[in-house]
Design a protein around this motif. Structure first.
Motif: not given
Length: 382
Positions: A301-314
């Protein structure tokens, strides 16, 4: 003949006992009913660790892998628990976590030290019914490398706000690209990244001042790198790259043939951008520590934050694409992103993500639930 056979058996028993003692494995773990709630802390092969047992242990273990720690950051003794620990303990899980033997880009130490701690728990405390691995930030890369390297050890894995691409990719695209782009657009601030006298760290204020003085160039960087005004973590990227360069013994990436796009006038940018020759030995180190394949054998299972300045969405779809290419989609669940900021999850969101993992990992098991009272039994050395 009987006396000789007895003596031979005695010698074998002594050898097994000596081996167990030498590697720190007890001959008989404590029975689960005797495992006392609280914190067990110590050191294994130069790495601090802590193991937390809740009041009503459900018999399952979570190996928790923390994120990047700058070299020289203060370490407390006993080891301080990472934020998700309290959520997992409330749910009834034992939590084991290693400080790792080194700081910085300690992917190699993290994988080895985490596995050593898991062995220690099983052979000295109790044998869990399920063992999960949960990593956040850089711990995400370490978690993915762990389940690829040890495909049948864990019941499942959770990665949140994770670096979910191979080291070579995140260093090339996540550290070197922003730095050389900044240098090409706003020259005269960044030193040569391979210069022996280049500092190990450049304060964020140095980059911020340059960006504020060049708003047009700053806007180009923010748009291309999927950042917001004021969120470019150039100081962090510089520190990570310099530390990894020292660890690997040279420049760990090579951009001499890279064609950059999206930084304004592409042709002009590629003429101006600084080119670095990678060290073969350093690049080989990076490939070993670690290159991901996407081959998984347990639920992830994986999840990110909507905006992440350290590990960006790209970078967020990197590992899901690898899993798809490997044909293991059925084992992967990507939860919708939530919240703003790096690893900015509420306790409720952390609990929901972990509960999702457990439901995937225990599907088909009768009446499994958090805190169900499943307790392990004493096990022999394996």
């Amino acid at each position: 003949m009987t006396r000789i056979a007895d003596y031979t058996m005695f010698r074998r028993i002594c050898m097994v006992f000596g081996l167990a003692v030498s590697i720190g494995i007890g001959l008989a773990p404590v029975r689960a009913a005797e495992l006392q709630p609280g914190t067990h802390a110590g050191t294994l092969q130069g790495a601090l660790y802590r193991i937390d047992i809740p009041d009503h242990w459900n018999g399952d273990l979570v190996m928790l892998m923390h994120g990047y720690q700058p070299v020289g950051a203060k370490i407390t003794t006993p080891m301080r628990a990472a934020e998700p620990t309290s959520v997992l303990l409330k749910l009834g899980y034992a939590v084991a976590q290693s400080q790792y033997a080194s700081q910085g880009w300690a992917v190699d130490d993290a994988i080895v030290d985490n596995e050593r701690l898991r062995h220690y728990f099983e052979h000295n405390l109790a044998h869990p019914k399920h063992t999960y691995v949960y990593g956040f930030s850089l711990g995400g890369l370490e978690t993915l490398a762990t389940i690829e390297r040890y495909p049948h050890i864990y019941s499942g894995a959770l990665v949140t706000c994770g670096v979910a691409v191979s080291t070579a990719d995140i260093i090339a695209d996540g550290a070197l690209t922003p730095l050389v782009a900044f240098d090409a657009l706003i020259p005269g601030v960044l030193p040569d990244l391979t210069a022996p006298d280049a500092p190990a760290f450049i304060p964020p204020e140095v980059f911020d001042k340059a960006l504020q003085a060049h708003p047009q160039q700053a806007a180009i960087l923010e748009q291309r790198l999927q950042e917001r005004p004021g969120t470019l973590s150039l100081s962090l990227y510089y520190m990570v790259l310099r530390e990894l360069e020292k660890r690997a013994g040279g420049m760990p990436v090579d951009n001499r043939n890279t064609v950059y796009q999206g930084f304004g006038d592409d042709a002009d940018f590629n003429r101006k951008v600084h080119r670095y020759a990678g060290s073969p030995a350093a690049m080989a180190y990076v490939q070993r520590n670690a290159t991901l394949t996407g081959h998984i054998a347990v639920p992830l299972v994986m999840q990110w934050n909507s905006f992440d300045q350290t590990v960006p969405a790209r970078f967020h779809d990197g590992y899901p694409k690898l899993v798809h290419a490997a044909g293991d989609d059925k084992l992967l669940t990507v939860l919708p992103p939530v919240g703003d900021g790096h690893c900015n999850f509420t306790d409720a969101q952390t609990e929901a993500a972990f509960t999702t993992l457990v439901s995937k990992a225990t599907a088909g098991e009768p009446e499994y639930r958090h805190g169900s009272g499943h307790l392990p039994v004493e096990s022999n050395i394996r």
